[in-house]
Design an enzyme around this catalytic site. Structure first.
Site, short mmCIF file in Angstrom:
data_model
loop_
_atom_site.label_atom_id
_atom_site.label_comp_id
_atom_site.label_asym_id
_atom_site.label_seq_id
_atom_site.Cartn_x
_atom_site.Cartn_y
_atom_site.Cartn_z
N SER A 173 0.84 -1.19 0.00
CA SER A 173 0.00 0.00 0.00
C SER A 173 0.88 1.25 0.00
O SER A 173 1.76 1.40 -0.84
CB SER A 173 -0.96 -0.05 1.19
N ASP A 301 -9.71 -6.03 -4.56
CA ASP A 301 -9.22 -4.95 -3.70
C ASP A 301 -10.18 -3.77 -3.77
O ASP A 301 -10.47 -3.26 -4.85
CB ASP A 301 -7.83 -4.53 -4.18
N HIS A 329 -7.25 -6.06 -0.17
CA HIS A 329 -6.07 -5.19 -0.15
C HIS A 329 -4.94 -5.79 0.69
O HIS A 329 -3.80 -5.31 0.61
CB HIS A 329 -6.46 -3.82 0.40
#
Length: 350
Positions: A173, A301, A329
């Site tokens: 991320s 996601d 995610h």
């Protein structure tokens, strides 16, 4: 691609019912043992997370409130199969056995516990770091104002690494911004960089620019978001970002993750320092550009949609692209086996 079942032993046709019964009993026993070990891992991680949560209260309790080029190779892996046969993991085949795991926004080193266990089992050396203001690092997240400050545990680790050693970086991320910054600072110490549904930004781009397609433009977000934290008081600019439990559980991060891991994250995630993800990165071809990059796409996601991930790899083509079906995610929770197999394959690339 070889058969996923190519290495399974053939059934002994002369063994009869008793032989199959013994094998079934042994298989059930092994499954029970594996489940018991996983349960122990969960309990240990949850205990550590509760301790981290208690530590973080001193800081957060009073706040008012975070398509590739033609040379790219795509891999599409369900959780139950490998991408072809894995080569024997021998030290002479590897440039490095050390894999540095860098968490994303709000997370900490704790989120990698499944991946650490899997990588260690095959003889690799995973190291999970807490960035500043994350995990059990005692820094107040609201006091962190630059990406360099936020990423300091990573850059210090690389600075202290002997000149003849290299590592593989894995950033999840917004951890993609931290490993990009590290690639710019220490390119000669990084063998490969893996962006896991991550902010693989371009030169002059902000990490938030990647997220803005899902959340809102920076200007709108800073004016209207209900998730902003004002650590210096409501009369001053926001200092952090913190999603509520409903968004964490159901909307953004964990739509495919096991309940136990969601519980772990719920008590462990901390405020996200805002200014580091609003900072433009300066990335040079002779530094950042010298490190081979790989991108792992997560196909279910909701935080960083598959469309946004496709745009990232199209605009900034990596050396290789992999995909994980059915992953939210956080594939270190929802699809750990698939993620582990991809990391193992990347580690073995010459």
């Amino acid at each position: 691609m070889g058969s996923a079942f190519g290495c399974l032993p053939k059934e002994d046709s002369s063994g009869g019912m008793g032989s199959r019964s013994k094998r079934g009993s042994k298989s059930r026993s092994q499954r029970k043992m594996a489940a018991s070990e996983e349960e122990l891992l969960h309990r240990q991680a949850l205990a550590m997370a509760v301790q981290q949560h208690q530590l973080s209260q001193r800081f957060e309790g009073s706040m008012s409130r975070r398509i590739g080029s033609t040379s790219s190779r795509r891999r599409d892996l369900p959780d139950s199969i490998t991408n072809g046969k894995q080569q024997p993991l021998l030290p002479e085949n590897l440039e490095t056995k050390k894999i540095i795991l860098v968490h994303g926004e709000g997370f900490g080193a704790w989120c990698w516990y499944k991946i650490i266990s899997l990588l260690e089992e095959v003889g690799l050396n995973p190291v999970a770091l807490d960035l500043r203001g994350s995990g059990i690092d005692n820094t107040d997240p609201n006091s962190i104002t630059t990406l360099a400050d936020y990423s300091k545990p990573l850059t210090e680790y690389l600075h202290n690494l002997p000149d003849d050693e290299k590592v593989i970086l894995v950033g999840h991320s917004c951890g993609g911004a931290s490993i990009s910054y590290a690639m710019e600072c220490y390119p000669k110490k990084i063998s490969k960089a893996v962006f896991l549904s991550a902010t693989m930004v371009l030169d002059g781009q902000k990490p938030f620019d990647v997220l803005s397609e899902e959340l809102a433009s920076a200007d709108v977000f800073l004016k209207e978001s209900q998730f902003l934290v004002y650590g210096n008081g409501s009369d001053n600019p926001p200092t952090g970002l913190k999603f509520d439990k409903t968004h964490i559980r159901n909307v953004l991060y964990f739509n495919q993750s096991p309940p136990k891991d969601i519980a772990l994250a719920t008590v462990s995630m901390r405020t996200i320092p805002l200014e580091p993800i609003m900072e433009k990165l300066s990335l040079a071809p002779e530094n950042y550009g010298m490190v081979r990059r790989f991108f792992i796409q997560t196909l279910d996601d909701r935080m960083l949609s598959p469309d946004v991930q496709e745009k990232l790899v199209r605009e900034n083509p990596p050396h290789g692209i992999y995909k994980i079906k059915g992953s939210d995610h956080c594939p270190f929770f929802s699809k750990p086996q698939s993620l582990y197999k991809i990391l193992l394959e990347i580690a073995q690339l010459p």
